[in-house]
Write an enzyme that holds these catalytic residues in place. Sequence first.
Site, PDB file in Angstrom:
ATOM      1  N   GLY A   1      -0.564 -41.142  18.331  1.00 47.49           N
ATOM      2  CA  GLY A   1       0.145 -40.765  19.551  1.00 47.49           C
ATOM      3  C   GLY A   1      -0.190 -39.346  19.982  1.00 47.49           C
ATOM      4  CG  ASP A   2       1.027 -36.003  17.697  1.00 48.13           C
ATOM      5  OD1 ASP A   2       1.753 -35.277  18.379  1.00 48.13           O
ATOM      6  OD2 ASP A   2       1.425 -36.595  16.682  1.00 48.13           O
ATOM      7  CB  THR A   3      -5.194 -38.238  18.475  1.00 42.15           C
ATOM      8  OG1 THR A   3      -4.883 -37.691  17.191  1.00 42.15           O
ATOM      9  CG2 THR A   3      -6.663 -38.029  18.756  1.00 42.15           C
TER      10      THR A   3
ATOM     11  CB  ALA B   1      -4.887 -34.157  22.083  1.00 44.93           C
TER      12      ALA B   1
END
Length: 394
Positions: free
Chosen positions: A175-177, A180
């Site tokens: 999810g973070d990647t 980003a």
Amino acid sequence: MQTPHASLSPGPLAGLKVLELGQLIAGPFAAKTLADFGAEVVKIEPPDGGDPLRRWRLLKDGTSVWWQVQSRNKRSVALDLKDPEAQALVRELALEADVLIENFRPGALEGFGLAPEALAEANPRLIVLRVSGYGQTGPYRDKPGFGVVAEAMGGLRHLSGEPGRVPVRVGVSIGDTLAALHGVIGVLMALHEREKSGRGQIIDVALYEAVFNCMESLLPEYSAFGAVRGPAGSALPGIAPTNAYVCRDGQVLVAGNGDSIFRRLMKTIGREDLAADPELADNTGRVARVAELDAAIGAWTATRTVDEVLAALDAAAVPGGRIYTAADIAHDPHYAAREMLLPVTLDDGSTLTVPGIVPKLSRTPGGHRRNAPTLGQDTDEVLAPLRAKRKIEG
């Protein structure tokens, strides 16, 4: 510190000044991607311990080896954003920056006296990337949100795992990647538009929306048919045959879901009857009989090794592959040939292998120009011009 390769190009983003105020994954991953392609990234870290990622997962000499990936090509400046003097220094750095990246909870930047609108008033060309769990607006904006929560809200977690069992997470912070990477896309689009208008803008990326944006037909299928897609293990619902199958010494993935590929696959496993069956000529018919097809393929793979299965699939031009571990990746000749296994020399003289640069540009490729910095390593160098200017003006 590793010496940059003499032939390394400056990169397509050379000259771009990026100020990173984020920590952990989403914001720093976006800044890392820009840095890989030549952007000058100054990372602001709290003097007391720095970015928590420095101490996440496995440590080498007290520092996470992950840090060498997430913060390569960056400079570190140690400043406490709660300190008014530090806030003033960040505002001065923002005057010269092209991009500012942050991934605090909404309102935190404003609480530091660094509201994007105020920064943009002082520097109209500034592009601000804001990454948060739920975005800068809406009823959930003030809720704390990590990537795992975004994966659940975005629809991904419900699809992960086996039917009837508790959903599992993807083994990385996807999810973070994804957020980003969406942020990087936004920055590049804003830079392109700035060439025409001369003005920057604010980019609002929500973790859950980045996940949701990758959920393919999930919503329209519910809208049109009331269908709620669920977990399907290693299969891909509605597309057949494509699955993971057990071999004598491991597992393989087999993707035989193209019409002609399916026929070649069935002939390879000795099931000419299925290859010639008119009901299985297209995906619709194969989906209706997916259990039968999976059983046929599984019976064939179960008596063979992974290498034997892959050799037969390659000979028949059927997509298939082993399920790689870190050890498989580290010793794979294709990874090596594509320069995806990048050896870097650390400050203590030891060698660490880190992921290579993606994507690959033919004329202005990215590269590893600088190891991840120690905490505050570049504070004096970065802030000296500001302090000198103040002294002159004072």
